[in-house]
Design an enzyme around this catalytic site. Structure first.
Site, PDB file in Angstrom:
ATOM      1  N   LYS A  38       0.850  -1.212   0.000  1.00  0.00           N
ATOM      2  CA  LYS A  38       0.000   0.000   0.000  1.00  0.00           C
ATOM      3  C   LYS A  38       0.878   1.252   0.000  1.00  0.00           C
ATOM      4  O   LYS A  38       2.078   1.167   0.290  1.00  0.00           O
ATOM      5  CB  LYS A  38      -0.902  -0.022   1.239  1.00  0.00           C
ATOM      6  CG  LYS A  38      -0.163   0.023   2.570  1.00  0.00           C
ATOM      7  CD  LYS A  38      -1.084  -0.332   3.733  1.00  0.00           C
ATOM      8  CE  LYS A  38      -0.321  -0.320   5.053  1.00  0.00           C
ATOM      9  NZ  LYS A  38      -1.131  -0.857   6.167  1.00  0.00           N
ATOM     10  N   ARG A 136     -10.561   0.066  15.003  1.00  0.00           N
ATOM     11  CA  ARG A 136     -10.367   0.879  13.816  1.00  0.00           C
ATOM     12  C   ARG A 136     -11.328   0.401  12.731  1.00  0.00           C
ATOM     13  O   ARG A 136     -12.258   1.104  12.368  1.00  0.00           O
ATOM     14  CB  ARG A 136      -8.905   0.763  13.384  1.00  0.00           C
ATOM     15  CG  ARG A 136      -8.507   1.699  12.291  1.00  0.00           C
ATOM     16  CD  ARG A 136      -7.023   1.645  12.008  1.00  0.00           C
ATOM     17  NE  ARG A 136      -6.623   0.445  11.285  1.00  0.00           N
ATOM     18  CZ  ARG A 136      -5.409   0.256  10.777  1.00  0.00           C
ATOM     19  NH1 ARG A 136      -4.469   1.185  10.936  1.00  0.00           N
ATOM     20  NH2 ARG A 136      -5.093  -0.838  10.135  1.00  0.00           N
ATOM     21  N   TYR A 264      13.188  31.354   5.553  1.00  0.00           N
ATOM     22  CA  TYR A 264      11.927  32.014   5.906  1.00  0.00           C
ATOM     23  C   TYR A 264      11.852  32.316   7.401  1.00  0.00           C
ATOM     24  O   TYR A 264      12.322  31.538   8.224  1.00  0.00           O
ATOM     25  CB  TYR A 264      10.748  31.115   5.537  1.00  0.00           C
ATOM     26  CG  TYR A 264      10.469  31.063   4.054  1.00  0.00           C
ATOM     27  CD1 TYR A 264      10.368  32.232   3.296  1.00  0.00           C
ATOM     28  CD2 TYR A 264      10.292  29.846   3.415  1.00  0.00           C
ATOM     29  CE1 TYR A 264      10.099  32.174   1.934  1.00  0.00           C
ATOM     30  CE2 TYR A 264      10.014  29.778   2.056  1.00  0.00           C
ATOM     31  CZ  TYR A 264       9.927  30.952   1.318  1.00  0.00           C
ATOM     32  OH  TYR A 264       9.656  30.883  -0.025  1.00  0.00           O
TER      33      TYR A 264
HETATM   34  C1  PLP Z   1      -0.316  -1.783   6.904  1.00  0.00           C
HETATM   35  C2  PLP Z   1      -0.857  -3.042   7.413  1.00  0.00           C
HETATM   36  C3  PLP Z   1      -0.009  -4.151   7.631  1.00  0.00           C
HETATM   37  C4  PLP Z   1       1.494  -4.093   7.535  1.00  0.00           C
HETATM   38  O1  PLP Z   1       2.037  -3.711   8.786  1.00  0.00           O
HETATM   39  P1  PLP Z   1       3.617  -3.571   9.004  1.00  0.00           P
HETATM   40  O2  PLP Z   1       3.744  -3.104  10.409  1.00  0.00           O
HETATM   41  O3  PLP Z   1       4.073  -2.547   8.028  1.00  0.00           O
HETATM   42  O4  PLP Z   1       4.219  -4.889   8.758  1.00  0.00           O
HETATM   43  C5  PLP Z   1      -0.608  -5.356   7.984  1.00  0.00           C
HETATM   44  N1  PLP Z   1      -1.944  -5.444   8.131  1.00  0.00           N
HETATM   45  C6  PLP Z   1      -2.774  -4.389   7.968  1.00  0.00           C
HETATM   46  C7  PLP Z   1      -4.235  -4.568   8.173  1.00  0.00           C
HETATM   47  C8  PLP Z   1      -2.256  -3.159   7.618  1.00  0.00           C
HETATM   48  O5  PLP Z   1      -3.072  -2.114   7.473  1.00  0.00           O
END
Ligand code: PLP
Length: 369
Positions: A38, A136, A264
């Site tokens: 992602k 979540r 700045y």
């Molecule tokens: C992003 C995500 C992961 C990956 O987690 P890492 O800590 O980067 O290994 C795994 N499961 C879900 C549901 C996520 O959103």
């Protein structure tokens, strides 16, 4: 690699290979691996990383949103892709591109069943997400009755896996909480399996859980940050290699006098005769403004150069008073000598945020070091 002559983000696929092998060496041989790509592969290049992961033997890929999955399909990636957080408005595209949704609420489940039926699907693979404490996304344990009823009323979808996400797998002081999440996941999925009467994959571990909670391994693990070279723990980081190397160059050098100010809001004032270097990278590239005023530093000629004054949109200035360097020289912003975890901590954030914020205007260069 030749020295950088502009701002570039190198993506080292050999480092990815190494990290993949290290992480999977901790798993039972039968456990499947889902690579999380992602946010453009944690700020790198989602398709390049996905292709390499498939080559390495990854069974699944995951993205957060449907458009990220579409990008992988457009790049010719054919592996199964779990979309962790889809919205119903994109379900037509999701089905057309053979992406597999996480279903996490009554609204989303109902809407997906309707879409799958409309598209005349049979046993379309879906993944049920349960909330075991992160609060979540996900169904609650008392939703199992209702979900089963809904699922038995259609042949358009079939549960390919059930999963949950841990809230603090990197945090040893939250061990009790994590063990409770694992226990709760086991109870929910046993209940679901007996109600549905068929087997599906179970998965709960992210990178830190793979390393800290072997009891949460189940049938598959989801690894993200570890693949990119960070393990949320210095003792794990020593086994991993950063995949992303952010490099830039010195655009201009200035000699300034005592009392002169830089940038700045005149945020930095020279104490003596000083030398500054202006770099072609700023907050629009993903360098947090919170790294200004000597919170963060970069590496020039092997030495640390503090960021002085405020980080600008397209550039930032660093103190090179005591560093032997010249215009055009290479600057390391993120790499082995300045890990993303260290730079992130200096700006009060984490490697995940720093990496995924790296802007698309930075040129990506895929390499094997
Ligand atoms: C992003 C995500 C992961 C990956 O987690 P890492 O800590 O980067 O290994 C795994 N499961 C879900 C549901 C996520 O959103």
């Amino acid at each position: 690699m030749p020295k950088a002559s502009e701002t570039i983000l190198e993506i080292d696929l050999n480092a990815l290979d190494h990290n993949y092998r290290f992480i999977t060496s901790n798993l039972k041989p039968t456990t499947r691996v889902l690579g999380v790509v992602k946010a453009s592969g944690y700020g790198s290049d989602g398709a390049e990383i996905a292709r390499e992961l498939v080559e390495l033997g990854a069974d699944y890929l995951a993205v957060a949103y449907v458009n990220e999955g579409v990008e992988l399909r457009d790049a010719g990636i054919e592996a199964p892709v779990l979309v962790l957080h889809p919205q119903p408005v994109n379900f037509d595209v999701l089905i057309e591109r053979c992406l597999e949704p996480a279903l996490y609420s009554a609204r989303v489940l109902k809407s997906f069943i309707a879409k799958a039926e409309e598209h005349s699907q049979k046993d379309y693979p879906v993944h049920l997400k349960f909330n075991t404490g992160l609060n979540r996304l996900g169904f609650w344990e008392n939703d199992t009755e209702w979900i089963t009823e809904r699922l038995s009323g259609t042949s358009a979808i079939k549960v390919k896996s059930m999963f949950s996400h841990l809230a603090a797998s990197e945090d040893a002081s939250e061990k009790d909480f994590t063990l409770n999440q694992i226990k709760s996941f086991k109870a929910i999925t046993e209940d679901m399996r007996s109600k549905l009467g068929y087997e599906m994959m179970l998965h709960q571990s992210n990178t830190s859980a793979i390393l800290n909670y072997p009891e949460a391994e189940f049938d598959m693990v989801r690894t993200g940050i570890g693949l990119y070279g960070y393990g949320n723990n210095p003792s794990i980081d020593t086994h991993l290699i950063p995949v992303l190397h952010l490099k830039t160059v010195i655009s201009q050098i200035h000699m300034i006098e005592p009392g002169e100010t830089v940038g700045y809001n005149r945020a930095y004032a020279a104490k003596g005769y000083e030398k500054t270097a202006t770099l072609p990278i700023g907050h629009a590239d993903g360098i947090p403004r919170s790294l200004g005023n000597k919170k963060g530093s970069v590496i020039i000629s092997g030495q640390k150069a503090d960021i002085i004054g405020n980080v600008c949109m397209d550039m930032m200035m660093v103190d090179v008073t005591n560093i032997d360097c010249k215009e055009g020289d290479e600057v390391i912003v993120i790499g082995e000598k300045m890990p993303a975890s260290e730079l992130a901590a200096a700006g009060n954030t984490i490697s995940y945020e720093l990496l995924t914020a790296l802007s698309h205007r930075i040129k990506r260069v895929v390499c094997r070091k």
